[in-house]
Design a protein around this motif. Sequence first.
Motif, short mmCIF file in Angstrom:
data_model
loop_
_atom_site.label_atom_id
_atom_site.label_comp_id
_atom_site.label_asym_id
_atom_site.label_seq_id
_atom_site.Cartn_x
_atom_site.Cartn_y
_atom_site.Cartn_z
N VAL A 1 -8.35 -12.98 9.12
CA VAL A 1 -7.10 -12.56 9.76
C VAL A 1 -7.39 -11.86 11.08
O VAL A 1 -8.50 -11.37 11.32
N ALA A 2 -6.38 -11.80 11.94
CA ALA A 2 -6.55 -11.19 13.25
C ALA A 2 -6.55 -9.68 13.18
O ALA A 2 -7.28 -9.01 13.91
N ASP A 3 -5.71 -9.13 12.29
CA ASP A 3 -5.54 -7.68 12.20
C ASP A 3 -5.43 -7.30 10.73
O ASP A 3 -4.39 -7.47 10.10
N LEU A 4 -6.52 -6.79 10.18
CA LEU A 4 -6.58 -6.49 8.75
C LEU A 4 -5.52 -5.47 8.34
O LEU A 4 -4.81 -5.66 7.34
N ALA A 5 -5.36 -4.41 9.10
CA ALA A 5 -4.40 -3.36 8.76
C ALA A 5 -2.97 -3.91 8.75
O ALA A 5 -2.16 -3.55 7.88
N ARG A 6 -2.68 -4.77 9.71
CA ARG A 6 -1.33 -5.33 9.80
C ARG A 6 -0.99 -6.15 8.55
O ARG A 6 0.11 -6.03 8.00
N VAL A 7 -1.91 -6.98 8.11
CA VAL A 7 -1.66 -7.82 6.94
C VAL A 7 -1.57 -6.96 5.68
O VAL A 7 -0.72 -7.19 4.81
N CYS A 8 -2.45 -5.95 5.56
CA CYS A 8 -2.38 -5.06 4.40
C CYS A 8 -1.05 -4.32 4.36
O CYS A 8 -0.44 -4.17 3.29
N ASP A 9 -0.57 -3.86 5.51
CA ASP A 9 0.73 -3.18 5.57
C ASP A 9 1.85 -4.13 5.17
O ASP A 9 2.80 -3.72 4.47
N ALA A 10 1.76 -5.38 5.60
CA ALA A 10 2.79 -6.37 5.24
C ALA A 10 2.79 -6.63 3.75
O ALA A 10 3.86 -6.79 3.13
N ALA A 11 1.60 -6.64 3.13
CA ALA A 11 1.53 -6.85 1.68
C ALA A 11 2.16 -5.66 0.94
O ALA A 11 2.91 -5.85 -0.02
N ARG A 12 1.85 -4.45 1.39
CA ARG A 12 2.45 -3.26 0.75
C ARG A 12 3.96 -3.27 0.90
O ARG A 12 4.70 -2.91 -0.03
N ALA A 13 4.45 -3.69 2.07
CA ALA A 13 5.89 -3.72 2.32
C ALA A 13 6.60 -4.71 1.39
O ALA A 13 7.79 -4.54 1.10
N ARG A 14 5.88 -5.72 0.90
CA ARG A 14 6.45 -6.69 -0.04
C ARG A 14 6.19 -6.29 -1.49
O ARG A 14 6.47 -7.06 -2.41
N GLY A 15 5.65 -5.07 -1.70
CA GLY A 15 5.49 -4.55 -3.06
C GLY A 15 4.18 -4.86 -3.73
O GLY A 15 4.06 -4.73 -4.96
N HIS A 16 3.16 -5.27 -2.98
CA HIS A 16 1.86 -5.61 -3.56
C HIS A 16 0.87 -4.48 -3.36
O HIS A 16 0.73 -3.94 -2.25
N ALA A 17 0.17 -4.11 -4.42
CA ALA A 17 -0.86 -3.08 -4.34
C ALA A 17 -2.07 -3.65 -3.60
O ALA A 17 -2.54 -4.75 -3.92
N VAL A 18 -2.57 -2.90 -2.63
CA VAL A 18 -3.70 -3.35 -1.81
C VAL A 18 -4.87 -2.41 -2.04
O VAL A 18 -4.72 -1.19 -2.00
N ALA A 19 -6.05 -2.97 -2.28
CA ALA A 19 -7.28 -2.18 -2.45
C ALA A 19 -8.42 -2.90 -1.77
O ALA A 19 -8.67 -4.09 -2.05
N ASP A 20 -9.09 -2.23 -0.86
CA ASP A 20 -10.25 -2.79 -0.16
C ASP A 20 -9.93 -4.12 0.51
O ASP A 20 -10.71 -5.07 0.47
N GLY A 21 -8.76 -4.20 1.12
CA GLY A 21 -8.38 -5.41 1.84
C GLY A 21 -8.08 -6.59 0.96
O GLY A 21 -8.18 -7.75 1.40
N SER A 22 -7.69 -6.35 -0.30
CA SER A 22 -7.38 -7.43 -1.24
C SER A 22 -6.11 -7.12 -2.00
O SER A 22 -5.78 -5.95 -2.23
#
Length: 254
Positions: free
Chosen positions: A221-242
């Motif tokens: 991905v181009a921006d790891l933090a951006r994608v992780c934030d998008a996953a959290r915003a959709r209700g998914h738990a994120v740990a270590d970029g996964s």
Amino acid sequence: MADYLRLRQICLVAPQLEPVIADIAAIMGLNVCYRDGNVAKYGLENALLPVDTILLEVVAPTKPGTAAGRFIEKTGGRGGYMAIFCCDDPDARGRHANTIGVRTANVIDHPPYHGVQLHPRDSRAAFIELNHTAGSDDVLGPYPPAGPDWHTAIKTDVTRALTGVEMQSPDPHGLAAHWGCILGLSARRDGDGEAELLLPNARLRFVKGDSEIMSGLTFRVADLARVCDAARARGHAVADGSFLLGGVTFHLTT
């Protein structure tokens, strides 16, 4: 066996198509390129999203008694459904698989597309499909399962590529050797001692686990933090970029 072999498509299965497809599109910055009405005769609905030149498909059963529904029941919804490879001679590769005890489960012949699906019980971990589209070895050329204009839906500003597929097994090195025999690839150890198979456009990685499943996908991905934030915003738990989505773990790299 011919040398030409690339990862073409990954198929995931979900109890319902939504919100899985909407989540993948929103989190990973991808577009749906096709929804194939022909799968309705199998009691399914689907949607495909191009991740650069690899297609990511999600299928969901629309009635009881489908193979996809049985897969969900058997696995509890954990694990990818199919790993699909393009090559120049699916029939020859299918015959090779048969000689090592891997049965052919289904042959799809819809010119210009021809596919050979191997039995998942023999393949282990997931369905393997080998296919070819006549007159199109261009990775951006026609690929009927993804619709007539699939390449126009490619977006790479958020997700650059699908770079790896993770398989889990109590005997990962044995599974890697088995898939290597099927695909005509040599299993090797990576820098961490884990088993892997290398394709021109992706890496198949085999890790220790309780059961044999396709357990994860790796995306650049181009921006790891951006994608992780998008996953959290959709209700998914994120740990270590996964995070878990569609029955598999999405692993993010830059």
